[in-house]
Enzyme design. Sequence first.
Site, PDB file in Angstrom:
ATOM      1  N   SER A  39      48.903  41.961  46.794  1.00 54.65           N
ATOM      2  CA  SER A  39      48.177  43.213  47.030  1.00 54.65           C
ATOM      3  C   SER A  39      48.841  44.019  48.138  1.00 54.65           C
ATOM      4  O   SER A  39      48.895  45.252  48.081  1.00 54.65           O
ATOM      5  CB  SER A  39      46.719  42.927  47.370  1.00 54.65           C
ATOM      6  OG  SER A  39      46.631  42.101  48.523  1.00 54.65           O
ATOM      7  N   ASN A  89      55.558  37.080  44.186  1.00 48.79           N
ATOM      8  CA  ASN A  89      55.045  35.951  44.968  1.00 48.79           C
ATOM      9  C   ASN A  89      55.945  34.722  44.883  1.00 48.79           C
ATOM     10  O   ASN A  89      56.144  34.016  45.863  1.00 48.79           O
ATOM     11  CB  ASN A  89      53.635  35.586  44.523  1.00 48.79           C
ATOM     12  CG  ASN A  89      52.622  36.659  44.866  1.00 48.79           C
ATOM     13  OD1 ASN A  89      52.944  37.657  45.503  1.00 48.79           O
ATOM     14  ND2 ASN A  89      51.399  36.467  44.440  1.00 48.79           N
ATOM     15  N   LYS A 121      42.236  30.772  53.158  1.00 50.67           N
ATOM     16  CA  LYS A 121      42.657  31.976  52.439  1.00 50.67           C
ATOM     17  C   LYS A 121      43.474  32.888  53.350  1.00 50.67           C
ATOM     18  O   LYS A 121      44.457  33.494  52.920  1.00 50.67           O
ATOM     19  CB  LYS A 121      41.436  32.710  51.894  1.00 50.67           C
ATOM     20  CG  LYS A 121      41.792  33.879  51.023  1.00 50.67           C
ATOM     21  CD  LYS A 121      40.573  34.510  50.396  1.00 50.67           C
ATOM     22  CE  LYS A 121      41.027  35.685  49.542  1.00 50.67           C
ATOM     23  NZ  LYS A 121      39.959  36.373  48.887  1.00 50.67           N
TER      24      LYS A 121
END
Length: 131
Positions: free
Chosen positions: A89, A41, A23
């Site tokens: 984010s 993205n 991650k």
Amino acid sequence: MTRFTASYIKCFFLAAKVELLDKLIINGVINPITAVHQIKNGGILTNSYLNEIAFDLTKEIAQALSMDPDKQWARVQEIAERTKGNDSSMKVDVELGRRTEIDGILGYVQKHAATPAPLVEYYYQSIKALE
């Protein structure tokens, strides 16, 4: 009551660490690139220049964390494709003038890199400049 062996517990924590590092690589590539370049993205897949940068950044991070760069690049591409219409984010945090998680992402990588990682350094410093 279930008894766990030491090897089971060690295996559990190793699996959790690998999942967290996986991650970390995804967030370490997609988040700073999208925040610095103000793209969705999917932009790391459609813009050939940013795609090359994303590939090189994936390699740097994977090498710093002793992970397989090819496997991690495939994962980064998969997540970027699945979330191509999303804002990361970190991009949102930068837009709203909030502190980002860059210290916990690329800052962590910097601390664990045994060799120079110029793209990691560039994106770390770039995000810090935007905070």
